[in-house]
Design a protein around this motif. Structure first.
Motif, PDB file in Angstrom:
ATOM      1  N   GLN A  18      12.339  39.339   7.101  1.00  0.00           N
ATOM      2  CA  GLN A  18      11.091  39.488   7.852  1.00  0.00           C
ATOM      3  C   GLN A  18      10.910  40.960   8.175  1.00  0.00           C
ATOM      4  O   GLN A  18      11.785  41.591   8.757  1.00  0.00           O
ATOM      5  CB  GLN A  18      11.165  38.698   9.167  1.00  0.00           C
ATOM      6  CG  GLN A  18      11.401  37.207   8.942  1.00  0.00           C
ATOM      7  CD  GLN A  18      11.326  36.399  10.235  1.00  0.00           C
ATOM      8  OE1 GLN A  18      11.668  36.895  11.299  1.00  0.00           O
ATOM      9  NE2 GLN A  18      10.883  35.159  10.115  1.00  0.00           N
ATOM     10  N   LYS A  19       9.761  41.502   7.798  1.00  0.00           N
ATOM     11  CA  LYS A  19       9.491  42.909   8.125  1.00  0.00           C
ATOM     12  C   LYS A  19       8.419  42.959   9.214  1.00  0.00           C
ATOM     13  O   LYS A  19       7.377  42.300   9.108  1.00  0.00           O
ATOM     14  CB  LYS A  19       9.038  43.663   6.869  1.00  0.00           C
ATOM     15  CG  LYS A  19       8.661  45.120   7.134  1.00  0.00           C
ATOM     16  CD  LYS A  19       7.178  45.300   7.279  1.00  0.00           C
ATOM     17  CE  LYS A  19       6.774  46.689   7.735  1.00  0.00           C
ATOM     18  NZ  LYS A  19       5.318  46.871   7.765  1.00  0.00           N
ATOM     19  N   TYR A  20       8.698  43.716  10.255  1.00  0.00           N
ATOM     20  CA  TYR A  20       7.757  43.849  11.365  1.00  0.00           C
ATOM     21  C   TYR A  20       7.234  45.276  11.433  1.00  0.00           C
ATOM     22  O   TYR A  20       8.004  46.233  11.555  1.00  0.00           O
ATOM     23  CB  TYR A  20       8.443  43.476  12.689  1.00  0.00           C
ATOM     24  CG  TYR A  20       8.787  41.999  12.760  1.00  0.00           C
ATOM     25  CD1 TYR A  20       7.836  41.070  13.178  1.00  0.00           C
ATOM     26  CD2 TYR A  20      10.045  41.542  12.379  1.00  0.00           C
ATOM     27  CE1 TYR A  20       8.136  39.711  13.215  1.00  0.00           C
ATOM     28  CE2 TYR A  20      10.358  40.192  12.416  1.00  0.00           C
ATOM     29  CZ  TYR A  20       9.397  39.288  12.835  1.00  0.00           C
ATOM     30  OH  TYR A  20       9.691  37.944  12.870  1.00  0.00           O
ATOM     31  N   ARG A  42       4.811  57.032   3.664  1.00  0.00           N
ATOM     32  CA  ARG A  42       4.155  56.273   4.727  1.00  0.00           C
ATOM     33  C   ARG A  42       4.007  54.816   4.323  1.00  0.00           C
ATOM     34  O   ARG A  42       3.694  54.509   3.177  1.00  0.00           O
ATOM     35  CB  ARG A  42       2.774  56.871   5.063  1.00  0.00           C
ATOM     36  CG  ARG A  42       2.806  58.291   5.592  1.00  0.00           C
ATOM     37  CD  ARG A  42       3.757  58.492   6.778  1.00  0.00           C
ATOM     38  NE  ARG A  42       3.505  57.659   7.933  1.00  0.00           N
ATOM     39  CZ  ARG A  42       2.727  57.987   8.967  1.00  0.00           C
ATOM     40  NH1 ARG A  42       2.104  59.147   8.970  1.00  0.00           N
ATOM     41  NH2 ARG A  42       2.589  57.177  10.005  1.00  0.00           N
ATOM     42  N   GLY A  43       4.262  53.952   5.273  1.00  0.00           N
ATOM     43  CA  GLY A  43       4.198  52.513   4.990  1.00  0.00           C
ATOM     44  C   GLY A  43       5.450  51.996   4.298  1.00  0.00           C
ATOM     45  O   GLY A  43       5.506  50.849   3.859  1.00  0.00           O
ATOM     46  N   GLY A  44       6.479  52.846   4.214  1.00  0.00           N
ATOM     47  CA  GLY A  44       7.661  52.531   3.407  1.00  0.00           C
ATOM     48  C   GLY A  44       8.525  51.378   3.899  1.00  0.00           C
ATOM     49  O   GLY A  44       9.366  50.873   3.154  1.00  0.00           O
ATOM     50  N   SER A  45       8.316  50.936   5.140  1.00  0.00           N
ATOM     51  CA  SER A  45       9.119  49.804   5.617  1.00  0.00           C
ATOM     52  C   SER A  45       8.822  48.537   4.818  1.00  0.00           C
ATOM     53  O   SER A  45       9.684  47.662   4.684  1.00  0.00           O
ATOM     54  CB  SER A  45       8.846  49.534   7.094  1.00  0.00           C
ATOM     55  OG  SER A  45       9.210  50.650   7.850  1.00  0.00           O
ATOM     56  N   ASP A  46       7.599  48.423   4.321  1.00  0.00           N
ATOM     57  CA  ASP A  46       7.271  47.270   3.461  1.00  0.00           C
ATOM     58  C   ASP A  46       8.223  47.249   2.267  1.00  0.00           C
ATOM     59  O   ASP A  46       8.743  46.199   1.870  1.00  0.00           O
ATOM     60  CB  ASP A  46       5.836  47.374   2.910  1.00  0.00           C
ATOM     61  CG  ASP A  46       4.782  47.347   3.998  1.00  0.00           C
ATOM     62  OD1 ASP A  46       5.045  46.767   5.061  1.00  0.00           O
ATOM     63  OD2 ASP A  46       3.683  47.896   3.767  1.00  0.00           O
ATOM     64  N   THR A  47       8.444  48.443   1.710  1.00  0.00           N
ATOM     65  CA  THR A  47       9.289  48.539   0.520  1.00  0.00           C
ATOM     66  C   THR A  47      10.750  48.234   0.862  1.00  0.00           C
ATOM     67  O   THR A  47      11.442  47.566   0.102  1.00  0.00           O
ATOM     68  CB  THR A  47       9.123  49.927  -0.123  1.00  0.00           C
ATOM     69  OG1 THR A  47       7.735  50.084  -0.441  1.00  0.00           O
ATOM     70  CG2 THR A  47       9.959  50.075  -1.377  1.00  0.00           C
ATOM     71  N   SER A  67      -5.857  49.901  -0.068  1.00  0.00           N
ATOM     72  CA  SER A  67      -5.624  48.903   0.992  1.00  0.00           C
ATOM     73  C   SER A  67      -4.201  49.055   1.506  1.00  0.00           C
ATOM     74  O   SER A  67      -3.254  48.685   0.824  1.00  0.00           O
ATOM     75  CB  SER A  67      -5.800  47.481   0.447  1.00  0.00           C
ATOM     76  OG  SER A  67      -7.084  47.344  -0.075  1.00  0.00           O
ATOM     77  N   LYS A  68      -4.074  49.573   2.719  1.00  0.00           N
ATOM     78  CA  LYS A  68      -2.726  49.948   3.148  1.00  0.00           C
ATOM     79  C   LYS A  68      -1.968  48.784   3.785  1.00  0.00           C
ATOM     80  O   LYS A  68      -0.911  48.987   4.370  1.00  0.00           O
ATOM     81  CB  LYS A  68      -2.776  51.145   4.077  1.00  0.00           C
ATOM     82  CG  LYS A  68      -3.433  50.854   5.397  1.00  0.00           C
ATOM     83  CD  LYS A  68      -3.111  51.931   6.406  1.00  0.00           C
ATOM     84  CE  LYS A  68      -3.636  51.502   7.756  1.00  0.00           C
ATOM     85  NZ  LYS A  68      -3.121  52.264   8.858  1.00  0.00           N
ATOM     86  N   VAL A  69      -2.510  47.585   3.661  1.00  0.00           N
ATOM     87  CA  VAL A  69      -1.812  46.443   4.260  1.00  0.00           C
ATOM     88  C   VAL A  69      -0.410  46.271   3.665  1.00  0.00           C
ATOM     89  O   VAL A  69       0.510  45.842   4.351  1.00  0.00           O
ATOM     90  CB  VAL A  69      -2.692  45.163   4.178  1.00  0.00           C
ATOM     91  CG1 VAL A  69      -3.015  44.780   2.760  1.00  0.00           C
ATOM     92  CG2 VAL A  69      -2.058  44.005   4.922  1.00  0.00           C
TER      93      VAL A  69
HETATM   94 MG    MG Z   1       2.193  49.356   6.992  1.00  0.00          MG
END
Ligand code: MG
Ligand code: ADP
Ligand code: ASP
Length: 409
Positions: free
Chosen positions: A6-8, A150-155, A208-210
Motif C-alpha cells: 500500500q502506498k500512501y 517527483r512522484g517517485g513514491s508510486d514507483t 496526469s500526475k496521479v
Molecule cells: Mg503522487
C-alpha cells in the motif's frame, strides 16, 4: 492470505491525524490476515519546502546534497507511521530506501531502480511485522542516497510489489481513482472503473500526475496488479489498471491529459534543402535536450519554419544552441515561447474508430482555440495551444467526447 503493498501519498500522511488513519487502515488489512508493506511519501508540501530551502543557498542545488536533503521528508513519515502502528498494538518496522537496499543508478534527483534486496522485508513480514518503507529514495552502488524524481513514491510502491511478487499494489491518494481528466480542472470528470496499462502510460506521460510514469512502466513490465484508491474513504473499489482483453468493449476516448511543462522553439526562414532537420536537431541532441513535438512548414518563398517543443526548463539552453545553428545554416530568426500547453486525448478505442481527430479539432475550433502543433500515435492525439486556453480546451474536449456522461451499460 495475501501480500499487499500500500502506498500512501503526501496528503494521506499530511498530519498526525492522517497518519493515525493510515495506521488504522493497515491494521484492518492485518486483521484480515494479510501481510502489508506500507510505502509512504513525505508529508504534503514537505518536498517543496526542502527544495525551497536548498534554492535559498544554491540557485541550482548540488544534486547529491539535494537528494540527501529531500530523502529526509520520507524518513520522518516512516518513523511516525511505524510508531502509530505500534500504538495500535501491531508489530511494525520502518526502513529507509538505503536500509532496504533499493539499489539505483547514480542519476541524482532522477535515479532509476536497478534491484531490490527483499530478503529482510520478507523475514519481517513472515514474523508478523508491518514493513514501512520510505518512498522516492534509494541508494547507488557507492552508497550515496538517491531520489527517483517527483512522484517517485508510486514507483517505490510498484517496484516493491514486483520484487515481493505481491498480490496487489494499492496506491492511496486524495482522489478515489483515475478520472477521465483531473477533477480539479473539470468537476464533471468521472472515475474510471478500469483503465488499460497502455492508456495509463499515455495519460501519465502526457501529464496526469496521479501516477508517476515509471510506476506504470514497472507495473506493465512485471504484471503488477495496480489499483488507485482514496485514503479519505473507507469503501470504494478505486480504479484498476488492466491489461487490455480482446473484444473488451472500450470507450473511444478514455481520458484527457494536459501539461504546461513544455516550451516551443521556432527557427524561422530556414533554407528548404535536404538534411536541414538533422542540422537543427543534431546539436540539440548533443546538448542532451529531449525533443517532443516537431512541425515543419514550407513557406511560399521556398524557406521553411521549423518548430519543436522541449521541456520548459531547457528552453534557455535550447535557444542558445539554436542561435548558433541559425548562423551556421543561414536562417532568419529564432523564437521561443513558454506560454504554451499540451492537451491530449487518449483511448485504445481510437484504433478502431475514424474521425476522432476531426472531432477534436472541431471542438477546439468551436471555442476559437487555435492549434499550434499536432502529434498523434495509435492511441492518442496531442495538440499544443496557447497556455491561457488550456483549461477551456480540456473542458470542451471532455464534453465533446461525452466523458461527462455515465458510460453506457
Ligand atoms: Mg503522487
Ligand atoms: P499523492 O500525493 O497521493 O501522490 P498526487 O497529487 O501526486 O497525490 O496525485 C493525485 C492528484 O492527481 C489528484 O489530486 C488530482 O488532482 C491529480 N490528477 C491529475 N489527473 C488526474 C486524473 N486523470 N485522475 C485523477 N487524478 C488526477
Ligand atoms: N515526496 C516526493 C514528491 O513530493 C515523492 C512522492 O510524493 O511521491 O515528489
Amino acid at each position: 492470505m495475501a501480500l499487499i503493498v500500500q502506498k500512501y501519498g503526501g496528503t494521506s500522511v499530511g498530519s498526525i491525524e492522517r497518519i493515525r488513519n493510515v495506521a488504522e487502515r493497515v491494521a484492518k488489512f492485518k486483521a484480515l490476515g494479510h501481510q502489508v508493506v506500507a510505502v509512504v511519501s513525505a508529508m504534503s508540501g514537505e518536498t517543496n519546502r526542502l527544495i525551497d530551502l536548498a534554492k535559498q543557498i544554491q540557485k541550482e542545488p548540488d544534486p547529491r546534497e539535494l537528494d540527501v536533503l529531500l530523502s529526509t521528508g520520507e524518513q520522518v513519515t516512516i518513523a511516525l507511521l511505524a510508531m502509530a502502528l505500534k500504538d495500535l498494538g501491531l508489530r511494525a518496522k520502518s526502513y529507509t530506501g538505503g536500509q532496504v537496499r533499493i539499489l539505483t543508478d547514480d542519476a541524482h534527483t532522477k535515479a532509476r531502480i536497478l534491484a531490490i534486496d527483499e530478503e529482510n522485508l520478507r523475514r519481517d513480514l513472515d514474523s508478523g511485522h508491518v514493513v514501512v518503507v520510505a518512498g522516492f529514495q534509494g541508494v547507488d552502488a557507492a552508497g550515496n542516497i538517491t531520489t527517483l524524481g517527483r512522484g517517485g513514491s508510486d514507483t517505490t510502491g510498484v517496484a516493491l510489489a514486483a520484487a515481493l511478487k505481491a498480490d496487489e499494489c494499492q496506491i492511496y491518494t486524495d482522489v478515489d481513482g483515475v478520472y477521465t481528466t483531473d477533477p480539479r480542472i473539470v468537476p464533471e470528470a468521472r472515475r474510471l472503473k478500469t483503465i488499460t496499462f497502455e492508456e495509463m502510460l499515455e495519460m501519465a506521460s502526457l501529464g496526469s500526475k496521479v501516477l508517476q510514469i515509471r510506476s506504470v512502466e514497472f507495473a506493465g513490465k512485471y504484471k503488477v496488479k495496480l489499483r488507485v484508491l482514496s485514503s479519505f474513504e473507507d469503501e470504494g473499489e478505486g480504479t484498476l489498471i488492466t491489461f487490455e482483453e480482446e473484444n473488451m468493449e472500450q470507450p473511444v476516448i478514455s481520458g484527457i491529459a494536459f501539461n504546461r511543462d513544455e516550451a516551443k522553439l521556432t527557427i524561422v526562414g530556414v533554407p528548404d534543402r535536404p538534411g536541414i532537420a538533422a542540422h537543427i536537431l543534431g546539436p540539440i541532441a548533443e546538448a542532451n535536450i529531449d525533443v517532443d513535438m516537431i512541425v515543419q512548414n514550407v513557406g511560399v518563398d521556398g524557406t521553411t519554419d521549423f518548430s519543436f517543443t522541449v521541456h520548459r526548463n531547457e528552453l534557455k539552453k535550447a535557444m542558445d544552441v539554436l542561435s548558433m545553428v541559425k548562423t551556421a545554416i543561414g536562417a532568419r530568426d529564432v523564437l521561443g515561447d513558454d506560454k504554451i500547453a499540451k492537451v491530449s486525448i487518449v483511448g485504445v478505442g481510437m484504433r478502431t474508430h475514424a474521425g476522432i481527430a476531426s472531432k477534436m479539432f472541431k471542438a477546439l475550433a468551436d471555442e476559437n482555440i487555435n492549434i499550434q502543433m499536432i502529434s498523434t500515435s495509435e492511441i492518442k492525439i496531442s495538440v499544443v495551444v496557447d497556455d491561457k486556453y488550456m483549461e477551456l480546451a480540456v473542458r470542451a474536449l471532455h464534453q465533446a467526447f461525452g466523458l461527462d456522461q455515465p458510460a453506457s451499460a
